[in-house]
Design an enzyme around this catalytic site. Structure first.
Site, PDB file in Angstrom:
ATOM      1  N   ASP A  87     -12.167 -10.061  -1.935  1.00  0.00           N
ATOM      2  CA  ASP A  87     -13.541 -10.163  -1.442  1.00  0.00           C
ATOM      3  C   ASP A  87     -14.392  -9.238  -2.293  1.00  0.00           C
ATOM      4  O   ASP A  87     -13.896  -8.280  -2.869  1.00  0.00           O
ATOM      5  CB  ASP A  87     -13.688  -9.885   0.073  1.00  0.00           C
ATOM      6  CG  ASP A  87     -12.972  -8.648   0.578  1.00  0.00           C
ATOM      7  OD1 ASP A  87     -12.809  -7.680  -0.191  1.00  0.00           O
ATOM      8  OD2 ASP A  87     -12.575  -8.632   1.760  1.00  0.00           O
ATOM      9  N   HIS A 143     -10.111  -5.941  -3.192  1.00  0.00           N
ATOM     10  CA  HIS A 143     -11.244  -5.727  -2.279  1.00  0.00           C
ATOM     11  C   HIS A 143     -12.273  -4.921  -3.071  1.00  0.00           C
ATOM     12  O   HIS A 143     -12.254  -3.693  -3.067  1.00  0.00           O
ATOM     13  CB  HIS A 143     -10.808  -4.930  -1.046  1.00  0.00           C
ATOM     14  CG  HIS A 143      -9.881  -5.665  -0.134  1.00  0.00           C
ATOM     15  ND1 HIS A 143     -10.256  -6.806   0.539  1.00  0.00           N
ATOM     16  CD2 HIS A 143      -8.597  -5.427   0.223  1.00  0.00           C
ATOM     17  CE1 HIS A 143      -9.242  -7.244   1.273  1.00  0.00           C
ATOM     18  NE2 HIS A 143      -8.223  -6.425   1.094  1.00  0.00           N
ATOM     19  N   GLU A 152      -6.080 -10.456  -1.999  1.00  0.00           N
ATOM     20  CA  GLU A 152      -6.939 -10.288  -0.812  1.00  0.00           C
ATOM     21  C   GLU A 152      -8.396 -10.211  -1.243  1.00  0.00           C
ATOM     22  O   GLU A 152      -9.160  -9.354  -0.791  1.00  0.00           O
ATOM     23  CB  GLU A 152      -6.541  -8.996  -0.054  1.00  0.00           C
ATOM     24  CG  GLU A 152      -5.083  -8.957   0.350  1.00  0.00           C
ATOM     25  CD  GLU A 152      -4.700  -7.746   1.198  1.00  0.00           C
ATOM     26  OE1 GLU A 152      -5.599  -7.014   1.678  1.00  0.00           O
ATOM     27  OE2 GLU A 152      -3.494  -7.522   1.371  1.00  0.00           O
ATOM     28  N   GLU A 205       0.814  -1.228   0.000  1.00  0.00           N
ATOM     29  CA  GLU A 205       0.000   0.000   0.000  1.00  0.00           C
ATOM     30  C   GLU A 205       0.844   1.274   0.000  1.00  0.00           C
ATOM     31  O   GLU A 205       0.636   2.177   0.805  1.00  0.00           O
ATOM     32  CB  GLU A 205      -0.981  -0.030   1.180  1.00  0.00           C
ATOM     33  CG  GLU A 205      -1.883  -1.254   1.106  1.00  0.00           C
ATOM     34  CD  GLU A 205      -2.861  -1.384   2.272  1.00  0.00           C
ATOM     35  OE1 GLU A 205      -2.863  -0.528   3.172  1.00  0.00           O
ATOM     36  OE2 GLU A 205      -3.634  -2.352   2.265  1.00  0.00           O
ATOM     37  N   ASN A 209       2.305  -5.015  -3.202  1.00  0.00           N
ATOM     38  CA  ASN A 209       0.881  -5.313  -3.014  1.00  0.00           C
ATOM     39  C   ASN A 209       0.122  -4.005  -2.823  1.00  0.00           C
ATOM     40  O   ASN A 209       0.582  -3.119  -2.093  1.00  0.00           O
ATOM     41  CB  ASN A 209       0.777  -6.181  -1.741  1.00  0.00           C
ATOM     42  CG  ASN A 209      -0.538  -6.886  -1.556  1.00  0.00           C
ATOM     43  OD1 ASN A 209      -1.015  -7.550  -2.460  1.00  0.00           O
ATOM     44  ND2 ASN A 209      -1.124  -6.759  -0.371  1.00  0.00           N
TER      45      ASN A 209
END
Ligand code: 9MR
Length: 484
Positions: free
Chosen positions: A290, A257, A288, A157, A217
């Site tokens: 979702d 996400h 990650e 990030e 990432n």
């Protein structure tokens, strides 16, 4: 949940090769072995057959049997973060939870993605540390688990929210210095936490003879565009970083996400963006994943199961998209439980498969996309127009008001080719702003694209793709392909 994430949450069929997981020198690898078999009944088996991992974010208190049954990779959700394991001098402490997860992965034949070494959030005792201290920590953490960690998120990030395309400016990025003032941190005289952290990590891996691969990432980097077709500047900035530091970076995590934030929606150009990173030679992971179950403003559909299917398909269609990790097992145990973004309902070891689970399993079972045959298919009637030697090119467009992304497919004719050139004439008022997987000459009018070192040689009938982004409207493009 860190504050920036809390904030952004609110804003808003051909024969498939079979594959097996092998345990080699401490790392699980995926290997192709032969022709197709019956549909698999677990995510890990279906993914392994397609040649990728399917993993889950895990915690020591949630190592229920389902973890090893359904998944062949795990990422410690919190147990390897600096606030858990780092001392202020870059040493290690409290590694028990991480050890438990690494051991569990080993005994269940799962890969581990280490998460994460350098991050502005959850930095714990490292908050405000110098690069030298970060380097000490990087060395200690990588060496503790060695090749038992297949992939490490070295930097997490690093880029700002809200699609600015800029680096964050809080620590550790506050250490960055643009010495010659040219607007980037890429020059020899510049200070760059990303570069220096990766250099250190690569040094440690090489000195130890480790197989560990090093990843960067981030989130909101998944599409080429964001809502409304605006170019995804954060993705472009990440692309520039990976291209510039390619010698140290082995893999890229798109967190994935997906939610209603304008920069976090699922766009049609997800696959094209995965492809452009893959074309740099790095592995891409959806690290990650979702998906908000009432995602209403996405470009490519509304139903959660269908959205999962499309996202998984985008990864499967790119050979170097080598893994998908869902960020938790069940909705109720997720960091975003209110969005019910995962594949299972229930909790505490008693889980029920959702429609999204079945969609993902089904899609994985379909395998990677068809690779074009190297010899033309045998037909009883000869084609009336024989395929031509040389090459041909077709363009597909993703347009919005004021801009577009073009994906150009170059296909070799009846003979192998060693290079290609595609000429296109753009309408007036249209300008190419960037291109990938091709060398470009010109930005307006007649523009030429030629192969780069790794995509010029094509067997008869085989294709490759390159892309470019532009402003204006790209209607009526007629590509002319010349082979060499
Ligand atoms: O899922 C993690 C949650 O349990 C923690 O409280 C949170 C703290 O920041 O971090 C979550 O994981 C994050 C991951 O480390 C980095 N990408 C975003 C994830 C969700 O916030």
């Amino acid at each position: 949940m860190n504050s920036s994430l809390r904030q952004r949450k609110k804003v808003a069929g051909v024969a498939l090769p079979t594959a097996v997981l092998l345990l080699v020198a401490g790392a699980v690898t995926v290997q192709s072995t032969g022709p197709a078999a019956a549909a698999e009944t677990t995510l890990r088996a279906a993914a392994a057959k397609a040649g990728l991992f399917f993993g889950v974010a895990a915690s020591p208190n949630r190592l229920h049997p389902i973890v090893g049954q359904e998944f062949n990779q795990l990422t410690p959700e919190n147990d390897m973060k600096p606030d858990r394991i780092a001392t202020s001098s870059g040493g290690l402490q409290n590694t028990g939870g991480a050890d438990t997860l690494v051991n569990h992965a080993r005994s269940n034949n799962m890969l581990v993605r280490g998460h994460t070494l350098v991050w502005h959030s959850q930095a714990g005792a490292l908050q405000g540390a110098s690069q030298a201290t970060l380097n000490t920590f990087i060395g200690n953490a990588i060496n503790r688990w060695g090749s038992r960690i297949a992939y490490w998120d070295v930097v997490n990030e690093a880029l700002e929210d809200n699609n600015t395309g800029r680096r964050r400016n809080q620590w550790p990025h506050s250490m960055n210095r643009d010495a010659n003032g040219d607007g980037d941190f890429f020059d020899a005289g510049d200070t760059d936490v990303i570069r220096d952290s990766f250099i250190r990590a690569k040094q440690v891996v090489q000195a130890g003879g480790l197989t560990t691969k090093l990843c960067i990432n981030d989130y909101d980097v998944e599409g080429l565009t964001v809502r409304g077709g605006t170019p995804n500047r954060k993705a472009n900035a990440l692309y520039d970083i990976v291209r510039t530091y390619r010698q140290y970076i082995d893999c890229v995590g798109f967190q994935a996400h997906f939610n209603d934030n304008p920069n976090s929606i699922i766009t049609n150009d997800l696959q094209a963006n995965i492809q452009r990173f893959a074309d740099l030679g790095v592995e891409v992971h959806l690290s990650e994943l979702d998906i908000d179950d009432d995602l209403s403003n996405n470009d490519i559909g509304a139903g959660q199961a269908e959205n999962y299917r499309k996202v998984v398909r985008a990864c499967l269609n790119v050979a170097k998209c080598t893994g998908i990790t869902v960020w938790g097992i069940s909705d109720s145990e997720s960091w975003r439980s209110s969005e019910r973004g995962l594949l299972f309902s229930g909790g505490n070891g008693n889980y029920q498969k959702k429609a999204a689970y079945h969609a993902v399993l089904d899609e994985l079972n379909k395998g990677r996309s068809a690779t074009p045959p190297t010899t033309p298919p045998v037909t009883s009637d000869p084609p009336t127009t024989p395929p031509t030697a040389g090459c041909s090119a077709t363009v597909s467009l993703n347009s919005w008001t004021g801009g577009f992304v073009a994906t150009v497919r170059v296909t070799a004719g009846t003979s192998p080719i060693n290079g290609w050139n595609v000429q296109l004439t753009l309408p007036s008022g249209t300008t190419v702003t960037n291109a990938w997987s091709a060398n470009r000459t010109g930005t307006t009018g007649t523009v030429q694209f030629s192969n780069v070192s790794y995509n010029g040689s094509l067997n008869a009938g085989q294709y490759t793709e390159f892309g470019f982004q532009g402003t204006g409207a790209a209607t009526g493009l007629t590509p002319v392909c010349t082979a060499s």
